[in-house]
Structures are given as C-alpha cells and as structure tokens.
Write a protein that holds these residues in place. Structure first.
Motif, PDB file in Angstrom:
ATOM      1  N   ILE A  32      -6.620   5.466 -16.506  1.00 47.28           N
ATOM      2  CA  ILE A  32      -5.354   4.889 -16.960  1.00 47.28           C
ATOM      3  C   ILE A  32      -4.250   5.936 -16.923  1.00 47.28           C
ATOM      4  O   ILE A  32      -3.157   5.695 -16.403  1.00 47.28           O
ATOM      5  CB  ILE A  32      -5.498   4.310 -18.375  1.00 47.28           C
ATOM      6  CG1 ILE A  32      -6.465   3.121 -18.378  1.00 47.28           C
ATOM      7  CG2 ILE A  32      -4.140   3.876 -18.929  1.00 47.28           C
ATOM      8  CD1 ILE A  32      -6.786   2.594 -19.759  1.00 47.28           C
ATOM      9  N   SER A  33      -4.539   7.122 -17.490  1.00 50.74           N
ATOM     10  CA  SER A  33      -3.524   8.176 -17.524  1.00 50.74           C
ATOM     11  C   SER A  33      -3.194   8.669 -16.120  1.00 50.74           C
ATOM     12  O   SER A  33      -2.027   8.936 -15.803  1.00 50.74           O
ATOM     13  CB  SER A  33      -4.006   9.344 -18.393  1.00 50.74           C
ATOM     14  OG  SER A  33      -5.217   9.864 -17.894  1.00 50.74           O
ATOM     15  N   MET A  34      -4.196   8.768 -15.262  1.00 50.74           N
ATOM     16  CA  MET A  34      -3.966   9.193 -13.884  1.00 50.74           C
ATOM     17  C   MET A  34      -3.096   8.182 -13.139  1.00 50.74           C
ATOM     18  O   MET A  34      -2.168   8.544 -12.400  1.00 50.74           O
ATOM     19  CB  MET A  34      -5.300   9.376 -13.161  1.00 50.74           C
ATOM     20  CG  MET A  34      -5.176   9.757 -11.691  1.00 50.74           C
ATOM     21  SD  MET A  34      -4.386  11.359 -11.445  1.00 50.74           S
ATOM     22  CE  MET A  34      -5.701  12.459 -11.965  1.00 50.74           C
ATOM     23  N   THR A  35      -3.382   6.898 -13.330  1.00 50.24           N
ATOM     24  CA  THR A  35      -2.596   5.844 -12.676  1.00 50.24           C
ATOM     25  C   THR A  35      -1.142   5.878 -13.122  1.00 50.24           C
ATOM     26  O   THR A  35      -0.220   5.782 -12.301  1.00 50.24           O
ATOM     27  CB  THR A  35      -3.206   4.461 -12.984  1.00 50.24           C
ATOM     28  OG1 THR A  35      -4.566   4.429 -12.554  1.00 50.24           O
ATOM     29  CG2 THR A  35      -2.426   3.366 -12.274  1.00 50.24           C
ATOM     30  N   MET A  36      -0.925   6.028 -14.432  1.00 49.99           N
ATOM     31  CA  MET A  36       0.442   6.077 -14.963  1.00 49.99           C
ATOM     32  C   MET A  36       1.209   7.274 -14.421  1.00 49.99           C
ATOM     33  O   MET A  36       2.372   7.166 -14.037  1.00 49.99           O
ATOM     34  CB  MET A  36       0.398   6.117 -16.493  1.00 49.99           C
ATOM     35  CG  MET A  36      -0.125   4.847 -17.139  1.00 49.99           C
ATOM     36  SD  MET A  36      -0.407   5.029 -18.915  1.00 49.99           S
ATOM     37  CE  MET A  36       1.250   5.355 -19.486  1.00 49.99           C
ATOM     38  N   THR A  37       0.530   8.420 -14.353  1.00 48.60           N
ATOM     39  CA  THR A  37       1.190   9.631 -13.877  1.00 48.60           C
ATOM     40  C   THR A  37       1.506   9.559 -12.388  1.00 48.60           C
ATOM     41  O   THR A  37       2.588   9.963 -11.950  1.00 48.60           O
ATOM     42  CB  THR A  37       0.305  10.855 -14.159  1.00 48.60           C
ATOM     43  OG1 THR A  37      -0.044  10.868 -15.534  1.00 48.60           O
ATOM     44  CG2 THR A  37       1.041  12.138 -13.822  1.00 48.60           C
ATOM     45  N   ILE A  38       0.567   9.036 -11.603  1.00 43.60           N
ATOM     46  CA  ILE A  38       0.809   8.891 -10.161  1.00 43.60           C
ATOM     47  C   ILE A  38       1.965   7.933  -9.914  1.00 43.60           C
ATOM     48  O   ILE A  38       2.813   8.153  -9.035  1.00 43.60           O
ATOM     49  CB  ILE A  38      -0.466   8.407  -9.447  1.00 43.60           C
ATOM     50  CG1 ILE A  38      -1.519   9.520  -9.423  1.00 43.60           C
ATOM     51  CG2 ILE A  38      -0.154   7.962  -8.016  1.00 43.60           C
ATOM     52  CD1 ILE A  38      -2.849   9.111  -8.839  1.00 43.60           C
ATOM     53  N   ALA A  39       2.023   6.857 -10.709  1.00 46.32           N
ATOM     54  CA  ALA A  39       3.126   5.892 -10.568  1.00 46.32           C
ATOM     55  C   ALA A  39       4.470   6.565 -10.838  1.00 46.32           C
ATOM     56  O   ALA A  39       5.442   6.369 -10.085  1.00 46.32           O
ATOM     57  CB  ALA A  39       2.918   4.722 -11.519  1.00 46.32           C
TER      58      ALA A  39
ATOM     59  N   PHE B  69       1.911   1.549   0.904  1.00 44.48           N
ATOM     60  CA  PHE B  69       0.474   1.317   1.044  1.00 44.48           C
ATOM     61  C   PHE B  69      -0.187   2.428   1.862  1.00 44.48           C
ATOM     62  O   PHE B  69      -1.329   2.827   1.586  1.00 44.48           O
ATOM     63  CB  PHE B  69       0.221  -0.044   1.691  1.00 44.48           C
ATOM     64  CG  PHE B  69       0.373  -1.195   0.738  1.00 44.48           C
ATOM     65  CD1 PHE B  69      -0.479  -1.335  -0.346  1.00 44.48           C
ATOM     66  CD2 PHE B  69       1.374  -2.143   0.914  1.00 44.48           C
ATOM     67  CE1 PHE B  69      -0.337  -2.400  -1.235  1.00 44.48           C
ATOM     68  CE2 PHE B  69       1.530  -3.196   0.034  1.00 44.48           C
ATOM     69  CZ  PHE B  69       0.668  -3.325  -1.049  1.00 44.48           C
ATOM     70  N   ARG B  70       0.533   2.920   2.879  1.00 45.92           N
ATOM     71  CA  ARG B  70      -0.014   4.005   3.698  1.00 45.92           C
ATOM     72  C   ARG B  70      -0.183   5.271   2.860  1.00 45.92           C
ATOM     73  O   ARG B  70      -1.226   5.944   2.938  1.00 45.92           O
ATOM     74  CB  ARG B  70       0.911   4.283   4.881  1.00 45.92           C
ATOM     75  CG  ARG B  70       0.452   5.430   5.769  1.00 45.92           C
ATOM     76  CD  ARG B  70       1.374   5.600   6.968  1.00 45.92           C
ATOM     77  NE  ARG B  70       2.770   5.744   6.581  1.00 45.92           N
ATOM     78  CZ  ARG B  70       3.302   6.896   6.151  1.00 45.92           C
ATOM     79  NH1 ARG B  70       2.542   7.991   6.078  1.00 45.92           N
ATOM     80  NH2 ARG B  70       4.573   6.962   5.827  1.00 45.92           N
ATOM     81  N   ARG B  71       0.833   5.590   2.044  1.00 45.43           N
ATOM     82  CA  ARG B  71       0.745   6.768   1.184  1.00 45.43           C
ATOM     83  C   ARG B  71      -0.390   6.624   0.158  1.00 45.43           C
ATOM     84  O   ARG B  71      -1.109   7.587  -0.129  1.00 45.43           O
ATOM     85  CB  ARG B  71       2.074   6.990   0.462  1.00 45.43           C
ATOM     86  CG  ARG B  71       3.186   7.512   1.355  1.00 45.43           C
ATOM     87  CD  ARG B  71       4.479   7.671   0.565  1.00 45.43           C
ATOM     88  NE  ARG B  71       5.572   8.123   1.409  1.00 45.43           N
ATOM     89  CZ  ARG B  71       5.822   9.389   1.706  1.00 45.43           C
ATOM     90  NH1 ARG B  71       5.040  10.346   1.212  1.00 45.43           N
ATOM     91  NH2 ARG B  71       6.846   9.721   2.469  1.00 45.43           N
ATOM     92  N   ALA B  72      -0.527   5.407  -0.400  1.00 48.12           N
ATOM     93  CA  ALA B  72      -1.588   5.168  -1.379  1.00 48.12           C
ATOM     94  C   ALA B  72      -2.967   5.339  -0.741  1.00 48.12           C
ATOM     95  O   ALA B  72      -3.871   5.933  -1.341  1.00 48.12           O
ATOM     96  CB  ALA B  72      -1.442   3.764  -1.976  1.00 48.12           C
ATOM     97  N   ASN B  73      -3.109   4.849   0.482  1.00 49.47           N
ATOM     98  CA  ASN B  73      -4.391   4.977   1.194  1.00 49.47           C
ATOM     99  C   ASN B  73      -4.691   6.439   1.519  1.00 49.47           C
ATOM    100  O   ASN B  73      -5.837   6.892   1.376  1.00 49.47           O
ATOM    101  CB  ASN B  73      -4.334   4.150   2.478  1.00 49.47           C
ATOM    102  CG  ASN B  73      -5.676   4.129   3.201  1.00 49.47           C
ATOM    103  OD1 ASN B  73      -6.684   3.685   2.654  1.00 49.47           O
ATOM    104  ND2 ASN B  73      -5.682   4.612   4.430  1.00 49.47           N
ATOM    105  N   GLU B  74      -3.669   7.188   1.924  1.00 48.72           N
ATOM    106  CA  GLU B  74      -3.854   8.604   2.228  1.00 48.72           C
ATOM    107  C   GLU B  74      -4.230   9.389   0.977  1.00 48.72           C
ATOM    108  O   GLU B  74      -5.083  10.290   1.021  1.00 48.72           O
ATOM    109  CB  GLU B  74      -2.578   9.181   2.839  1.00 48.72           C
ATOM    110  CG  GLU B  74      -2.298   8.681   4.258  1.00 48.72           C
ATOM    111  CD  GLU B  74      -0.968   9.175   4.791  1.00 48.72           C
ATOM    112  OE1 GLU B  74      -0.219   9.801   4.000  1.00 48.72           O
ATOM    113  OE2 GLU B  74      -0.683   8.944   5.980  1.00 48.72           O
ATOM    114  N   LEU B  75      -3.603   9.047  -0.149  1.00 44.48           N
ATOM    115  CA  LEU B  75      -3.907   9.722  -1.403  1.00 44.48           C
ATOM    116  C   LEU B  75      -5.350   9.438  -1.837  1.00 44.48           C
ATOM    117  O   LEU B  75      -6.084  10.348  -2.248  1.00 44.48           O
ATOM    118  CB  LEU B  75      -2.933   9.278  -2.499  1.00 44.48           C
ATOM    119  CG  LEU B  75      -3.160   9.862  -3.897  1.00 44.48           C
ATOM    120  CD1 LEU B  75      -3.047  11.379  -3.868  1.00 44.48           C
ATOM    121  CD2 LEU B  75      -2.178   9.262  -4.899  1.00 44.48           C
TER     122      LEU B  75
END
Length: 270
Positions: free
Chosen positions: A156-163, A212-218
């Motif tokens: 949860i914390s990782m998702t919030m920070t990445i966002a 979406f491309r950046r998310a997939n690369e990450l």
C-alpha cells in the motif's frame, strides 16, 4: 499551466523540516490539517495561515514554488467559494432571484478558500521535503499495526509513493506531447470548452500508452531485481526519532490548543 503543477516533486535540502523523521512529518501534517478544519474564528484562521507560511520559510522551499502548487487549483477554489457564498444565513446583503448573499455566506466562502489554500500548502511541503524512499518507509512504519489484520502495508505504501512520484513524470510527458501536437498544427487553446476537450484526445491517448509502458517497465525492473515486498527487507537508513521530532510534536499540540482557545474566546464564529 502544466508546468505549474509541482505536486509530488522533491526538493533536496538541509532545513529543519528536511531533517525531521518522515513518520513525524506525516503525523504533524495530519495534525495541522485537523487544525485547519477546527478553525471557527478569523483569529484562528489567521494563526493557521501564519503557521503554514512560517513552515514554508523554515523548510527553505521557494515561495514561488509553493504558490505554483496553488495556481492549478485556482478554478476549484473560486467555484467552491462561490457555491458557499450563497449558503449563508441571516439578512441578505445582495438578492439575486432566490439566491442571496449574506455576511455569513461571505465568511463561509472566505474560510473555505483559505482552508483549501493552506491545505494544499501543508500537503505540498510533505512531498517537497521528503524523498520518495523516506515517504514509503514512513508510511509503512505508521501502518505497521494494520498487519494484525493481514493487510500488506508495504504494498500500500509503495503504491502510494510511486503514484506521487510519477505525477511530475506524467506532467512532463503531457507537456512533451502537447508541444509535439502543437508543432504539427494542433490548436488546443482557441475555441469553446467542447472544442478544447476534443483537442485533448490526441494528448490523452499517447499519455495513457506512455503511462502503461512506464508501469510495465517499472514492474519488469523490480522483478529483475528480485523485489519481493517488505518481508525480511532491511533499511539502509534506520529511522529514529530525534529531539527535533519531539519538539515539533509538542509545538503542534500547543498550536492546536491555541486554535481551540481562539475559537472559544472570540465571537466572530462561522
């Protein structure tokens, strides 16, 4: 306008606020947000406003940068204030059909506008003075008690920070796409609201593709590094509360007590 959005950006520094433990910064931010909404008098609102801009001064973040974070929300602030302008009680100062503007409505609109501005300033200071890694660690530690309920607090914390971290990246991407479209003759500034909305379609489609491309690369990069979440992971920098953190907490508690006293002793209440 796009370049004015500074939410999610981090500005390295050596100020008192930068050196605070990220957990304490989050706690203090939440307490200050609470103090914004318990303000009931003009003196209390003035005290919160002064405190917010004093924090900006202490954090050594340029005031122009902070004001940039408010600029994109100007339309929302104006609309919210206008709506609250007609919801006051008492004798009408101005009558427009069934709508009336009262002294109470003016005070409510003023309070709402200032509250939103101070809310944005205080929230922005958290990301301005805290790196994404520190913010992730701080959120994870604060939400640690939720592990009792089998909640994956690290994810949860990782998702919030990445966002938050990707907001500046996406803003930069929008600016590049719009510049590319304009260089090809696209008109995005003239015409009515419907025409401008249609003109954004050539921007939104490549933006979604890029996101979406950046998310997939990450995700691929994290998998290649055998990232498996927070279980068993160690920290390069171990968080530890210092004297400045306790001083900050006590100061904010005293400040909230002051706000309550100002609400009690002054009669100009909304």
């Amino acid at each position: 306008m796009i370049s004015d959005i500074t939410i999610g950006q981090y500005f390295p520094g050596n100020s008192f606020v930068h050196k605070m433990d990220p957990r304490m910064k989050i706690i203090v931010m939440v307490m200050l947000i609470v103090s914004i909404f318990i303000c009931k008098s003009l003196f209390a609102l003035l005290a919160v406003t002064v405190a917010a801009f004093l924090l900006v001064f202490i954090s050594q973040i340029p005031i122009k940068t902070v004001l940039k974070s408010i600029k994109p929300l100007a339309i929302i602030i104006i609309i919210t204030s206008l709506l609250n302008l007609f919801y006051g009680d008492g004798e009408a100062l101005v009558q427009i059909g069934k709508l009336k503007i009262t002294e109470d409505g003016i005070m409510t609109a003023l309070f709402m506008a200032v509250r939103i501005i101070i809310l944005v300033v205080i929230s922005s200071l958290l990301t301005y003075t805290t790196s994404p890694t520190e913010l992730t660690d701080g959120l994870e530690r604060l939400m640690k008690p939720l592990k009792i309920f089998k909640i994956d607090v690290h994810s949860i914390s990782m998702t919030m920070t990445i966002a938050l971290r990707f907001i500046p990246t996406l803003i930069e991407e929008i600016d590049k796409i719009m510049s590319a479209q304009k260089s090809r003759g696209a008109d995005m500034e003239s015409g009515g609201l419907v025409h401008r909305a249609k003109a954004l379609i050539p921007v939104l489609i490549p933006l979604f593709v890029s996101a979406f491309r950046r998310a997939n690369e990450l995700a691929y990069a994290m998998e290649c590094r055998c990232y498996g979440g927070g279980e068993g992971r160690t920290k390069m920098k171990v968080m530890k509360f210092s004297f400045r953190d306790y001083i900050s907490l006590v100061t904010v508690i005293i400040f909230i007590a002051l706000i309550i006293l100002l609400n009690h002793f002054f009669t100009n209440v909304i």
